[in-house]
Design an enzyme around this catalytic site. Structure first.
Site, short mmCIF file in Angstrom:
data_model
loop_
_atom_site.label_atom_id
_atom_site.label_comp_id
_atom_site.label_asym_id
_atom_site.label_seq_id
_atom_site.Cartn_x
_atom_site.Cartn_y
_atom_site.Cartn_z
N LYS A 43 18.99 12.73 -3.57
CA LYS A 43 19.05 13.11 -2.32
C LYS A 43 18.50 11.51 -2.34
O LYS A 43 18.25 10.77 -1.27
CB LYS A 43 17.42 14.00 -2.98
CG LYS A 43 15.82 13.25 -1.97
CD LYS A 43 14.72 13.91 -2.07
CE LYS A 43 13.63 13.63 -2.12
NZ LYS A 43 13.17 12.21 -2.22
N ASN A 44 17.68 10.85 -3.08
CA ASN A 44 17.54 9.30 -2.68
C ASN A 44 18.81 8.20 -2.09
O ASN A 44 18.62 7.25 -2.16
CB ASN A 44 16.63 8.26 -3.92
CG ASN A 44 15.68 9.35 -4.17
OD1 ASN A 44 15.14 9.94 -2.95
ND2 ASN A 44 14.76 8.85 -5.12
N ARG A 116 9.80 9.79 4.71
CA ARG A 116 9.12 8.38 5.70
C ARG A 116 10.87 7.91 6.06
O ARG A 116 11.34 6.79 5.89
CB ARG A 116 9.07 8.19 4.08
CG ARG A 116 7.68 8.27 3.55
CD ARG A 116 7.40 7.39 2.22
NE ARG A 116 7.88 5.87 2.07
CZ ARG A 116 6.82 5.55 2.86
NH1 ARG A 116 6.38 5.23 3.29
NH2 ARG A 116 7.72 3.73 2.66
N CYS A 140 5.84 12.25 1.08
CA CYS A 140 5.22 12.68 -0.34
C CYS A 140 3.43 12.15 -0.35
O CYS A 140 3.61 10.87 -0.32
CB CYS A 140 5.98 12.65 -1.91
SG CYS A 140 7.12 14.19 -1.53
N ASP A 330 8.91 9.17 -10.88
CA ASP A 330 9.32 10.31 -10.98
C ASP A 330 9.45 11.47 -11.63
O ASP A 330 9.65 12.88 -11.74
CB ASP A 330 10.81 10.47 -9.95
CG ASP A 330 10.35 9.92 -8.36
OD1 ASP A 330 10.51 9.06 -8.35
OD2 ASP A 330 10.71 10.96 -7.00
N VAL A 352 3.83 2.39 -10.73
CA VAL A 352 4.55 1.82 -9.51
C VAL A 352 4.19 2.76 -8.35
O VAL A 352 3.99 1.72 -6.96
CB VAL A 352 6.06 2.81 -9.81
CG1 VAL A 352 7.06 2.97 -8.19
CG2 VAL A 352 6.70 2.35 -10.57
C1 UD1 Z 1 11.48 6.11 -3.29
C2 UD1 Z 1 12.22 7.25 -4.05
C3 UD1 Z 1 11.05 7.28 -4.54
C4 UD1 Z 1 10.63 6.92 -5.81
C5 UD1 Z 1 10.77 5.41 -5.68
C6 UD1 Z 1 10.26 4.55 -6.75
C7 UD1 Z 1 13.57 7.50 -1.77
C8 UD1 Z 1 13.38 8.45 -0.78
N1 UD1 Z 1 12.08 8.07 -2.31
O1 UD1 Z 1 10.30 5.58 -2.42
O2 UD1 Z 1 11.55 8.39 -5.43
O3 UD1 Z 1 10.10 7.07 -6.87
O4 UD1 Z 1 11.71 4.97 -4.82
O5 UD1 Z 1 11.32 4.61 -7.14
O6 UD1 Z 1 14.11 7.14 -2.25
N2 UD1 Z 1 5.07 -0.78 -0.93
C9 UD1 Z 1 4.82 -1.06 -0.54
N3 UD1 Z 1 4.76 -1.88 1.33
C10 UD1 Z 1 6.43 -1.62 1.20
C11 UD1 Z 1 7.49 -0.52 0.29
C12 UD1 Z 1 6.78 -0.67 -0.95
O7 UD1 Z 1 3.49 -2.15 -1.05
O8 UD1 Z 1 6.77 -1.79 2.42
C13 UD1 Z 1 4.49 0.47 -2.11
C14 UD1 Z 1 4.72 1.42 -2.61
O9 UD1 Z 1 2.97 1.71 -1.70
C15 UD1 Z 1 4.83 1.51 -3.65
C16 UD1 Z 1 5.88 0.80 -4.42
O10 UD1 Z 1 6.03 -0.18 -3.17
O11 UD1 Z 1 3.53 1.48 -4.50
C17 UD1 Z 1 6.80 0.74 -5.01
O12 UD1 Z 1 7.46 2.09 -3.73
P1 UD1 Z 1 8.93 1.85 -3.11
O13 UD1 Z 1 10.21 1.68 -3.94
O14 UD1 Z 1 9.40 1.84 -1.84
O15 UD1 Z 1 9.34 3.54 -2.83
P2 UD1 Z 1 10.28 4.60 -1.46
O16 UD1 Z 1 11.61 3.74 -1.15
O17 UD1 Z 1 9.29 4.64 -0.15
#
Ligand code: UD1
Length: 458
Positions: A43-44, A116, A140, A330, A352
């Site tokens: 998916k990712n 997202r 989510c 996850d 995380v």
């Molecule tokens: C992706 C995955 C998700 C996985 C996560 C961490 C997809 C569709 N989803 O989510 O399954 O759990 O990586 O491996 O690929 N953050 C900020 N500011 C930002 C962006 C992120 O503070 O602009 C924080 C988030 O709130 C969180 C952390 O960084 O605490 C990690 O987020 P991120 O790695 O960006 O996760 P996703 O890409 O949303």
């Protein structure tokens, strides 16, 4: 916080995208799951590779595309931007970006409610149209999930970000230029944002503290096939040298390591035996170490990995979620269900996300002994400055799991409810089933193939 009704509606919409027969599953637990399932495409990766197709001058072909609702949603978004999306056979998508157009904002907004992904359209849209309109973002419900890293990176590359009543309007009147960017945390999404934007920017981008998840490496492979020049250094630094044109790609998606880990936990907690076809050791090494320490058995084969309960009792463990190559966030939800059946006290530190233990309330209702410490237990390093991220779940076992009526709160929490219900000694009803179809393809058919005893109700 979304209301219970909105969540139920999201679940129904997601389920409808993949033809789920109903939104509640009634599970008669206590039967070991045995048999074989195939891990779908990741998916990712798949959803991001689909967005990358927007950057090409010719059509792209993506293979091993998982049959999940998030893929359907991204397909609809691409169509809204004029990309012709066809599926000549199951698991294959042809994405033709010959006629990219501005989408109606309302259309994207309606789709974004459950994903997202729209934020990742920014770079490709800026290159194709000079403008990107991004609605408020869903996904989510596991914390605030801000997009500040994304917006800061785009600004560093020359984008102008305006907040409007509709959402966020991003423009780049002079095009994007390469920049030196350092992420405050190795965010997966922000790393992908930089990759998808910098490949067509003028000059070289240096991205420090990047995420290096296997799905990101696979996205880099996709972009390289398209003509991009990207290299990674050992200290999490990625360099992207902008190029003038990119073509389409043909790519087979990496397997979904989160799905594979989920079925592995399902085998262990139901004292069963599942062969996950297509699962690979390389991307699961950290998970496999924990699986072995807990007492699970596995056998790595040419075409997949067999996971089973070898008999006897399971062991308590301490785990901390982390970015790759650490233990993925996850994986903790299905693992927590397994740990309810381990001897002694286990601790799972979530570092995380700031709110990823909400799903444990329902497990407690089912008989688990889980205490969540919102402020964490030990001095785990704060991974995102200024934000409180440590949370710890203390799980004491083994405790028998009983049947309950539970509502799925999010994707991974949802799968953990399924396996808790399968391990329980009575009947459970799990509703909001559609949320699980956001990330687990054909999961109802797979449960049936593994001998689970259940009915689907509307
Ligand atoms: C992706 C995955 C998700 C996985 C996560 C961490 C997809 C569709 N989803 O989510 O399954 O759990 O990586 O491996 O690929 N953050 C900020 N500011 C930002 C962006 C992120 O503070 O602009 C924080 C988030 O709130 C969180 C952390 O960084 O605490 C990690 O987020 P991120 O790695 O960006 O996760 P996703 O890409 O949303």
């Amino acid at each position: 916080m979304d209301s219970v009704d909105e969540l139920a509606q999201d679940a129904r919409n997601a389920g409808a995208e993949v033809g789920l027969a109903g939104d509640t599953i009634v599970i008669r637990g206590g039967k070991p799951l045995r048999g074989e399932v195939s891990a779908g495409g990741a998916k990712n990766l798949a959803t991001k590779a689909m967005v990358a197709a927007l950057l090409g001058e010719s059509p792209s072909i993506l293979q091993d595309v998982p049959a999940i609702s998030d893929v359907q949603i991204v397909s609809r978004m691409l169509e809204a931007y004029g990309v012709a999306v066809t599926s000549p056979e199951d698991g294959v998508l042809v994405l033709d970006p010959a006629n990219v157009v501005r989408a109606h904002f309302a259309q994207i907004d309606a789709l974004a409610g459950s994903s997202r992904i729209p934020i990742l359209f920014c770079g490709p849209l800026l290159h194709r149209l000079g403008e990107a309109l991004i609605p408020d973002l869903g996904g989510c419900r596991i914390g605030d999930r801000p997009i500040d890293f994304h917006l800061d990176a785009l600004r560093a590359m020359g984008a102008i970000v305006d907040k409007s009543y509709e959402g966020i309007r991003i423009t780049a009147p002079d095009g994007l230029t390469g920049a030196n960017i350092e992420l405050p945390f190795p965010s997966v999404g922000a790393t992908e944002q930089v990759l998808l934007s910098a490949v067509r920017a003028r000059g070289v981008t240096e991205l420090k503290n990047a995420a290096i998840e296997p799905e990101i490496m696979d996205l880099i492979a996709v972009l390289q096939k398209m003509g991009a020049i990207i290299w990674t250094e050992a200290d999490r630094t990625i360099f992207i040298e902008g190029v003038d044109t990119l073509t389409g790609y043909t790519h087979r998606s990496l397997f979904d390591r989160n799905e594979a880990a989920s079925w592995a936990c399902a085998a262990l907690v139901t004292r069963g035996d599942i062969f996950v076809k297509g699962a690979r050791q390389q991307e699961l090494m950290t998970f496999l170490n924990v699986f072995r320490k807990v007492g699970g058995a596995f056998d790595v084969r040419e075409d997949g990995i067999r996971f089973w309960h070898p008999g006897g009792s399971l062991n308590a463990v301490q785990v901390e979620t982390d970015v790759h190559p650490g233990f993925m966030t996850d994986w903790q939800q299905p693992l927590v269900v397994v740990l309810t059946q381990a001897e002694g006290t286990s601790i799972v530190h979530e570092t995380v996300y700031e709110n990823r233990f909400g799903f444990t309330d329902a497990l407690v209702e089912m008989g688990a002994d889980i205490v969540v410490h919102q402020d964490g237990l030990a001095s785990v390093t704060r991974r995102v400055p200024r934000r409180k991220l440590e949370q710890a779940a203390v799980i004491t076992g083994p405790t028998p799991l009983h049947g309950a009526d539970v509502r799925v709160p999010d994707l991974r929490g949802g799968f953990s409810y399924l396996i808790a219900a399968l391990a329980a000694d009575a009947t459970s009803r799990v509703s909001n089933l559609g949320l699980i179809s956001r990330g687990y393809e054909h999961f109802v058919d797979k449960l049936a193939a593994l001998g689970a005893d259940f009915d689907i109700e509307d």
